[in-house]
Motif scaffolding. Structure first.
Motif, PDB file in Angstrom:
ATOM      1  N   LYS A  72      -6.894 127.060  -1.909  1.00 26.94           N
ATOM      2  CA  LYS A  72      -6.795 127.448  -3.203  1.00 26.94           C
ATOM      3  C   LYS A  72      -5.470 128.164  -3.470  1.00 26.94           C
ATOM      4  O   LYS A  72      -4.587 127.727  -4.671  1.00 26.94           O
ATOM      5  CB  LYS A  72      -7.619 128.834  -3.611  1.00 26.94           C
ATOM      6  CG  LYS A  72      -7.678 129.272  -4.962  1.00 26.94           C
ATOM      7  CD  LYS A  72      -8.667 130.190  -5.020  1.00 26.94           C
ATOM      8  CE  LYS A  72      -8.580 130.847  -6.530  1.00 26.94           C
ATOM      9  NZ  LYS A  72      -9.663 131.810  -6.822  1.00 26.94           N
TER      10      LYS A  72
ATOM     11  N   PHE B 154      -2.811 125.336  -3.392  1.00 21.82           N
ATOM     12  CA  PHE B 154      -2.651 124.512  -4.528  1.00 21.82           C
ATOM     13  C   PHE B 154      -1.698 125.301  -5.781  1.00 21.82           C
ATOM     14  O   PHE B 154      -1.117 124.940  -6.453  1.00 21.82           O
ATOM     15  CB  PHE B 154      -4.096 124.335  -5.009  1.00 21.82           C
ATOM     16  CG  PHE B 154      -4.173 123.731  -6.500  1.00 21.82           C
ATOM     17  CD1 PHE B 154      -3.801 122.346  -6.548  1.00 21.82           C
ATOM     18  CD2 PHE B 154      -4.566 124.177  -7.397  1.00 21.82           C
ATOM     19  CE1 PHE B 154      -3.857 121.781  -7.835  1.00 21.82           C
ATOM     20  CE2 PHE B 154      -4.559 123.457  -8.810  1.00 21.82           C
ATOM     21  CZ  PHE B 154      -4.400 122.468  -8.762  1.00 21.82           C
ATOM     22  N   ILE B 155      -2.164 126.786  -5.765  1.00 24.73           N
ATOM     23  CA  ILE B 155      -1.564 127.335  -6.809  1.00 24.73           C
ATOM     24  C   ILE B 155       0.046 127.451  -6.742  1.00 24.73           C
ATOM     25  O   ILE B 155       0.460 127.476  -7.706  1.00 24.73           O
ATOM     26  CB  ILE B 155      -2.260 128.895  -7.121  1.00 24.73           C
ATOM     27  CG1 ILE B 155      -3.555 128.542  -7.365  1.00 24.73           C
ATOM     28  CG2 ILE B 155      -1.288 129.761  -7.707  1.00 24.73           C
ATOM     29  CD1 ILE B 155      -4.495 129.954  -7.433  1.00 24.73           C
ATOM     30  N   SER B 156       0.198 127.760  -5.591  1.00 25.02           N
ATOM     31  CA  SER B 156       1.623 127.827  -5.040  1.00 25.02           C
ATOM     32  C   SER B 156       2.391 126.585  -5.333  1.00 25.02           C
ATOM     33  O   SER B 156       3.659 126.654  -6.156  1.00 25.02           O
ATOM     34  CB  SER B 156       2.006 128.146  -3.749  1.00 25.02           C
ATOM     35  OG  SER B 156       3.243 128.294  -3.304  1.00 25.02           O
ATOM     36  N   ARG B 157       1.992 125.636  -5.136  1.00 26.39           N
ATOM     37  CA  ARG B 157       2.573 124.405  -5.196  1.00 26.39           C
ATOM     38  C   ARG B 157       2.605 123.753  -6.551  1.00 26.39           C
ATOM     39  O   ARG B 157       3.822 123.261  -7.054  1.00 26.39           O
ATOM     40  CB  ARG B 157       1.930 123.213  -4.213  1.00 26.39           C
ATOM     41  CG  ARG B 157       2.313 123.419  -2.622  1.00 26.39           C
ATOM     42  CD  ARG B 157       1.946 122.179  -1.912  1.00 26.39           C
ATOM     43  NE  ARG B 157       2.315 122.271  -0.546  1.00 26.39           N
ATOM     44  CZ  ARG B 157       3.509 122.085  -0.086  1.00 26.39           C
ATOM     45  NH1 ARG B 157       4.473 121.659  -0.584  1.00 26.39           N
ATOM     46  NH2 ARG B 157       3.426 122.424   1.390  1.00 26.39           N
ATOM     47  N   THR B 158       1.471 123.930  -7.367  1.00 24.61           N
ATOM     48  CA  THR B 158       1.619 123.787  -8.822  1.00 24.61           C
ATOM     49  C   THR B 158       2.521 124.626  -9.515  1.00 24.61           C
ATOM     50  O   THR B 158       3.292 124.045 -10.390  1.00 24.61           O
ATOM     51  CB  THR B 158       0.241 123.955  -9.377  1.00 24.61           C
ATOM     52  OG1 THR B 158      -0.554 123.169  -8.494  1.00 24.61           O
ATOM     53  CG2 THR B 158      -0.129 123.654 -10.698  1.00 24.61           C
ATOM     54  N   TYR B 159       2.801 126.009  -9.298  1.00 22.99           N
ATOM     55  CA  TYR B 159       3.480 126.707  -9.870  1.00 22.99           C
ATOM     56  C   TYR B 159       4.977 126.343  -9.630  1.00 22.99           C
ATOM     57  O   TYR B 159       5.853 126.305 -10.836  1.00 22.99           O
ATOM     58  CB  TYR B 159       3.368 128.233  -9.156  1.00 22.99           C
ATOM     59  CG  TYR B 159       4.342 129.386 -10.000  1.00 22.99           C
ATOM     60  CD1 TYR B 159       4.246 129.470 -11.228  1.00 22.99           C
ATOM     61  CD2 TYR B 159       5.200 129.901  -9.372  1.00 22.99           C
ATOM     62  CE1 TYR B 159       5.153 130.348 -11.906  1.00 22.99           C
ATOM     63  CE2 TYR B 159       6.126 130.744  -9.869  1.00 22.99           C
ATOM     64  CZ  TYR B 159       5.927 131.220 -11.098  1.00 22.99           C
ATOM     65  OH  TYR B 159       6.765 131.980 -11.683  1.00 22.99           O
ATOM     66  N   ASN B 160       5.239 125.946  -8.163  1.00 25.11           N
ATOM     67  CA  ASN B 160       6.573 125.562  -8.246  1.00 25.11           C
ATOM     68  C   ASN B 160       7.089 124.138  -8.731  1.00 25.11           C
ATOM     69  O   ASN B 160       8.047 123.761  -9.153  1.00 25.11           O
ATOM     70  CB  ASN B 160       6.820 125.237  -6.794  1.00 25.11           C
ATOM     71  CG  ASN B 160       7.245 126.675  -6.056  1.00 25.11           C
ATOM     72  OD1 ASN B 160       8.202 127.339  -6.308  1.00 25.11           O
ATOM     73  ND2 ASN B 160       6.287 127.460  -5.206  1.00 25.11           N
ATOM     74  N   LEU B 161       6.021 123.360  -8.967  1.00 26.95           N
ATOM     75  CA  LEU B 161       6.268 122.184  -9.805  1.00 26.95           C
ATOM     76  C   LEU B 161       6.354 122.381 -11.247  1.00 26.95           C
ATOM     77  O   LEU B 161       7.244 121.807 -12.012  1.00 26.95           O
ATOM     78  CB  LEU B 161       5.056 121.096  -9.765  1.00 26.95           C
ATOM     79  CG  LEU B 161       4.729 120.442  -8.315  1.00 26.95           C
ATOM     80  CD1 LEU B 161       3.430 119.680  -8.187  1.00 26.95           C
ATOM     81  CD2 LEU B 161       5.859 119.401  -8.098  1.00 26.95           C
ATOM     82  N   ILE B 162       5.611 123.437 -11.854  1.00 31.26           N
ATOM     83  CA  ILE B 162       5.852 123.769 -13.239  1.00 31.26           C
ATOM     84  C   ILE B 162       7.250 124.242 -13.369  1.00 31.26           C
ATOM     85  O   ILE B 162       8.058 124.006 -14.439  1.00 31.26           O
ATOM     86  CB  ILE B 162       4.887 124.992 -13.630  1.00 31.26           C
ATOM     87  CG1 ILE B 162       3.634 124.332 -13.870  1.00 31.26           C
ATOM     88  CG2 ILE B 162       5.353 125.593 -14.944  1.00 31.26           C
ATOM     89  CD1 ILE B 162       2.552 125.395 -13.897  1.00 31.26           C
TER      90      ILE B 162
END
Length: 500
Positions: free
Chosen positions: A156, A159-167
């Motif tokens: 979890k 996923f949140i960390s990688r999604t945030y950096n993609l944003i």
């Protein structure tokens, strides 16, 4: 073209000299909120590690964010027992507020922070701050997303960390790999200029700081870290993610509209090789030509699309005038920002007015070409019209570049700069008023009147051109005093019983 409204560049990067023993080179801040259980083991472990491995004098500062448990008492006891430990008490919550306040009050040339859970392996601390001490980099961050990092955490959080950096990469064009790792450092002279531009006081603080630093051209060093997730973390993931997304929107809008001025950091250091003079080479001409050609090519395509659209319901002259007007406004704005490096809103109206004059000249060229074509043939084809307009626009483009460079956006660096105030609507957060060092005696007596931060004596200027500053002075930029000279650190300087 510069529109620098600051009094001057930051000083050139230099290796911090070790000259005065006892002066802290590194100040490690640990922001805490209700961490009575973990605080003491964290500080003792960090202190032992720095004593054993760090070759300069150091300080550990506990920044208490209005804790309601016994965290302030634990911090005060540690400060009494260990000379290198100090504590601050803030009456308002917010990790960003704590970092801004303590960093603003610190006299150490290198400022760092880490989370109290010590999820990051401390062996990465010296590689983190070494590029700042040497003068190579301006900021340094630990990265859990590097290929060589060793990370243990749940799916979890991953996923949140990688999604945030993609944003961040997609919306703010961020190039650093990990914005949320609680393991960062910054040079104090850079913090003096950068912190007043950062608005956030919570978890988005360091992300905003990194985005602004990167946009300003500062050098960010990344260190792969070994990191183990803390299962007892008190961070509220949903609320933190929501606040971060709001921060991304706010910073992105400020950068897109030009309301956030980074002119004072555009050439931050005096040793920037891009500022060196080269004989017989027009300053910035090659870069401006490339930028103008790219903008011009895109503007021409935009103009042709507009002309074709307007031509479907109007005559050739009307369609040409409308298409040229719209594309000229967009072209002036793009060249202002990308080709000639003018940022902020200062002078934008004047530049657009001058651009419209250039537009009038281009309109005369293209309209004259259409008139000549209609005089030569009574019913020219649409493809012939486009070909004539392309040739006319190429001639207008060359003239537009010359006028832009010599008249609209002249390079005034060689002479006396014309006054061009930069309007900045991105306001810093007001200084925190309730910051006081915690005193256990005052806490036992129940009093809330604690003495203010002590004033440091003025010392001789140093090569850095920087100054120690007190809490709250970061917001208005009123830096005072001179920095204390650094001294060499020897084992007997700290503890005569130390057998190192």
């Amino acid at each position: 073209m510069r529109t620098d409204s600051s009094p001057g560049n930051l000083p050139a990067r230099e290796h911090l000299p070790a000259t005065d023993a006892g002066t802290a080179v590194l100040d490690v801040v640990i922001p805490v909120y209700n961490e009575e259980k973990d605080l003491q083991p964290c500080v003792l472990r960090l202190h032992e590690h720095l004593k054993r491995t760090f070759p300069y004098a150091f300080r550990i500062t506990v920044a208490d964010n209005a804790s309601t448990d016994t965290t302030p008492l634990v911090a005060a006891r540690l400060a009494e027992r260990i000379p290198e430990v100090t504590s601050f008490r803030l009456e308002q919550k917010g990790r960003g507020r704590a970092l801004r306040t303590v960093w603003s009050a610190s006299d150490a040339p290198v400022l760092a922070y880490m989370d109290v859970d010590l999820s990051t392996d401390l062996n990465a601390l010296l590689p983190l701050v070494a590029p700042l001490i040497s003068g190579h980099s301006d900021l340094a961050i630990g990265s859990r997303l590097s290929r060589s990092s060793r990370v243990v955490r749940g799916a979890k959080r991953e996923f949140i960390s990688r999604t945030y950096n993609l944003i961040l990469r997609g919306s703010l064009q961020a190039r650093f790999s990990d914005a949320q790792c609680g393991f960062k450092a910054i040079r104090r002279d850079v913090a003096q200029e950068l912190l007043p531009l950062v608005e956030d006081t919570g978890w988005f603080f360091d992300t905003e700081m990194l985005v602004l630093a990167e946009r300003a051209g500062l050098r960010i060093h990344e260190v792969p870290v070994d990191w183990v997730d803390d299962p007892d973390s008190t961070v509220h993931i949903v609320k933190t993610a929501t606040d971060d997304l709001k921060g991304v929107w706010r910073v992105g809008r400020a950068l897109a509209t030009g309301s956030l001025s980074l002119d004072r950091l555009a050439r931050p250091f005096g040793d920037d090789p891009r500022d060196r003079e080269l004989t017989d080479v027009p300053r910035g001409l090659a870069r401006q030509l490339v930028g103008f050609c790219v903008v011009g090519g895109l503007s021409t395509l935009f103009y042709l699309l507009l002309y074709s659209g307007f031509r479907s319901f109007s005559g050739a002259q009307v369609a040409n005038a409308l298409a040229l007007l719209v594309s000229a406004i967009a072209n002036t704005a793009a060249n202002r920002r990308l080709t000639f490096g003018v940022r902020g809103r200062g002078g934008a109206v004047r530049h657009q007015a001058q651009g419209l004059v250039v537009f009038g000249i281009g309109l005369a060229l293209t309209s004259g070409s259409l008139a000549a074509l209609n005089a030569a043939t009574s019913d020219p084809s649409h493809s012939t019209e486009l070909a004539v307009l392309i040739v006319a626009n190429l001639a207008a483009t060359v003239l537009r570049f010359l006028l832009f460079r010599a008249w609209v956006f002249p390079d005034r660096r060689g002479g006396t700069p014309a006054p061009s105030p930069v309007v900045v609507s991105h306001q810093p957060v007001p200084p925190v008023q309730s910051v006081q060092p915690f005193h256990p005696a005052a806490a036992r007596q129940g009093g809330d009147g604690v003495p203010p931060l002590p004033q440091r004596p003025t010392a001789a200027p140093t090569p850095y051109g920087t100054a120690p500053y007190r809490a709250g002075e970061a917001a208005d930029g009123s830096w005072r005093d001179s920095t204390m000279q650094l001294q060499a650190v020897r084992p007997h300087d700290h503890d005569p019983r130390n057998a190192r």
